[in-house]
Every structure is written in C-alpha cells, then in structure tokens.
Design an enzyme around this catalytic site. Structure first.
Site, PDB file in Angstrom:
ATOM      1  N   ARG A  17      77.007 103.352  35.358  1.00  0.00           N
ATOM      2  CA  ARG A  17      78.095 104.188  34.828  1.00  0.00           C
ATOM      3  C   ARG A  17      78.740 105.044  35.918  1.00  0.00           C
ATOM      4  NH1 ARG A  17      75.584 107.526  30.288  1.00  0.00           N
ATOM      5  NH2 ARG A  17      73.881 107.354  31.748  1.00  0.00           N
ATOM      6  N   ASN A  44      76.922 103.636  28.112  1.00  0.00           N
ATOM      7  CA  ASN A  44      75.807 102.748  27.793  1.00  0.00           C
ATOM      8  C   ASN A  44      75.843 102.455  26.307  1.00  0.00           C
ATOM      9  OD1 ASN A  44      74.734 102.642  30.368  1.00  0.00           O
ATOM     10  ND2 ASN A  44      73.243 104.260  30.000  1.00  0.00           N
TER      11      ASN A  44
END
Length: 97
Positions: free
Chosen positions: A24, A42
C-alpha cells in the site's frame, strides 16, 4: 484546463503475497510520483485493491508497475476493471475492507 479525453480511471485487484510487504505504501508513493489520484486498500481476502485516475499513459505505467510491486511482494495476478465517473482529488490509503 485538463484534457479529460486522455484521462483514464481503472480499479485493480492485486493477488498474491501483497499484504504485509509494504504494497500500500509503495502504491501511494508510485501513484504520487506519477501524479495520479485515487486510493489503495487491503482487503480481508488477502488482496490489495486500488483505484488509479489520471492521464491514460500514467495510469498504464502504474498498471505495469503493479505486476511487480515492492521488492518483497509476489504478485500472482492483477485484475483490472473500468471505473468511469469517479473523480478523486488526491491519492490516499484507505482502511481494510
């Protein structure tokens, strides 16, 4: 003035070893470097999902980068979906869903 005809909006789902490997944060950095807007998060199923909006060439560059990801990632598959009508104003990391 922005040329909206050369802009793209694509949602992606990245499969493989992509959580717990800085995916990320890497995505946020790469998207910012390319000047893209959107988000990354996520998912509880172990995938990473993202939205990339910006000049078509830069979105395509980001899609290519997603197939590799950060050094510790092991990407198995990247699914892409059109995301028309979405106009985020920045790039952000969102909570897990």
């Amino acid at each position: 003035m922005t040329d909206i005809q050369n802009r793209a909006a694509v949602r992606v789902r990245i499969h493989g070893r992509v959580q717990g490997v800085w995916y990320r944060a890497w995505t946020e950095e790469e998207a910012a470097r390319l000047g893209l807007h959107g988000w990354v998060r996520n998912r509880k199923d172990g995938t990473v999902e993202a939205l990339f909006v910006g000049p078509e060439a830069d979105v395509n560059t980001m899609l290519v980068k997603c197939h590799d990801g950060p050094p510790a990632a092991e990407v198995e598959k990247v699914e892409t979906f059109p995301a028309e009508g979405i106009v985020p104003r920045r790039f952000e990391v969102k909570p897990t869903v």
